[in-house]
Design an enzyme around this catalytic site. Sequence first.
Site, PDB file in Angstrom:
ATOM      1  N   LEU A 189       5.400  -8.367  -2.090  1.00 57.50           N
ATOM      2  CA  LEU A 189       5.997  -7.049  -2.211  1.00 57.50           C
ATOM      3  C   LEU A 189       5.121  -5.998  -1.544  1.00 57.50           C
ATOM      4  CD1 LEU A 189       7.210  -7.244  -5.906  1.00 57.50           C
ATOM      5  CD2 LEU A 189       8.599  -7.428  -3.867  1.00 57.50           C
ATOM      6  N   HIS A 219       8.861   1.662 -13.135  1.00 59.22           N
ATOM      7  CA  HIS A 219       9.031   1.493 -11.697  1.00 59.22           C
ATOM      8  C   HIS A 219       8.882   0.010 -11.381  1.00 59.22           C
ATOM      9  CE1 HIS A 219       8.864   5.836 -11.185  1.00 59.22           C
ATOM     10  NE2 HIS A 219       7.819   5.837 -11.999  1.00 59.22           N
ATOM     11  N   LEU A 220       9.919  -0.603 -10.899  1.00 57.25           N
ATOM     12  CA  LEU A 220       9.968  -2.051 -10.737  1.00 57.25           C
ATOM     13  C   LEU A 220       8.787  -2.567  -9.925  1.00 57.25           C
ATOM     14  CD1 LEU A 220      11.581  -4.663 -11.229  1.00 57.25           C
ATOM     15  CD2 LEU A 220      12.793  -4.214  -9.086  1.00 57.25           C
ATOM     16  N   ASP A 221       8.003  -3.452 -10.554  1.00 55.79           N
ATOM     17  CA  ASP A 221       6.860  -4.118  -9.917  1.00 55.79           C
ATOM     18  C   ASP A 221       5.817  -3.132  -9.384  1.00 55.79           C
ATOM     19  OD1 ASP A 221       7.920  -6.642 -10.410  1.00 55.79           O
ATOM     20  OD2 ASP A 221       9.053  -6.653  -8.536  1.00 55.79           O
ATOM     21  N   GLU A 222       5.716  -1.954  -9.996  1.00 52.55           N
ATOM     22  CA  GLU A 222       4.749  -0.955  -9.548  1.00 52.55           C
ATOM     23  C   GLU A 222       3.787  -0.524 -10.652  1.00 52.55           C
ATOM     24  OE1 GLU A 222       6.530   2.369  -7.578  1.00 52.55           O
ATOM     25  OE2 GLU A 222       7.809   1.130  -6.297  1.00 52.55           O
TER      26      GLU A 222
END
Length: 276
Positions: A189, A219-222
């Site tokens: 990512l 926050h998706l994958d953050e």
Amino acid sequence: MKHTVLIACPDMAGLVYKISSVFLSFHLNIERNDEFVEKQSGQFFMRTLIKGTCNPIELEAALSAQLPQEAQIKVVSEKKKSIIILCTKENHCLGDLLLRYDSGELDGEIKAVISNHTNLKDLVKKFGIDFFHIPAENILRQEHEKLIAEVCDQYAVDFLALAKYMRILSPSFVAKYTNKIINIHHSFLPAFIGANPYKQAYERGVKIIGATAHFVNNHLDEGPIIAQDIIKIDHTYTWQDMQQAGRDVEKVVFAKALSLALNDRIFIYGNKTVVF
């Protein structure tokens, strides 16, 4: 008895002296001390392992009296924390955690495993751990998460470990377990998003495979990163070879991140972490 003392506050002269003086006044012995100052913000972080008899509430109050008003102080007693694992169908991260737990390598107690599928039920049962199947079909996400939370609350869970749990969590669920949810995913990512990232990476000719473990936020994958690692690959790898190599890295990174959390070695600061 051992305690872990976690302190975060603005840096200033004499902090370590003041903190050590409080420990001395309580007749506590310092067995290990780690400290760090984030230069840009001027924030001080300190993790201290102490040994001796004390009342954690009284110790926190004494430290608070000596430190800046903004100081965040936490005294953690020596006890094993509880974990609930959420999974879907992939078994590599779940199986690795179960094996580590069975062999005494995991510094926590796996209380239960929750899944929206039954694929991994037999694996979990081999280790004598409670398995809860909570299907997500024909049910609103909020209702599904409510059922998950009801199970988690039965065990007074300290951490939720997302062992390749392939569902996005709602903001309300994340808020209920703030800084308690740890996720693992590949490190491609933000590149190679969507279906089959390893096939996409193969077609691009990547030369490293990696994994990232992080806290979950809205926050998706953050979320704040806890641990990462990579291994090198070459042109001989098929995308299936890459996928297997990626799974191996994911297992190690996930277990490391969970161990750091269970041992109170992580400070969350903004969207970053300080890890001792």
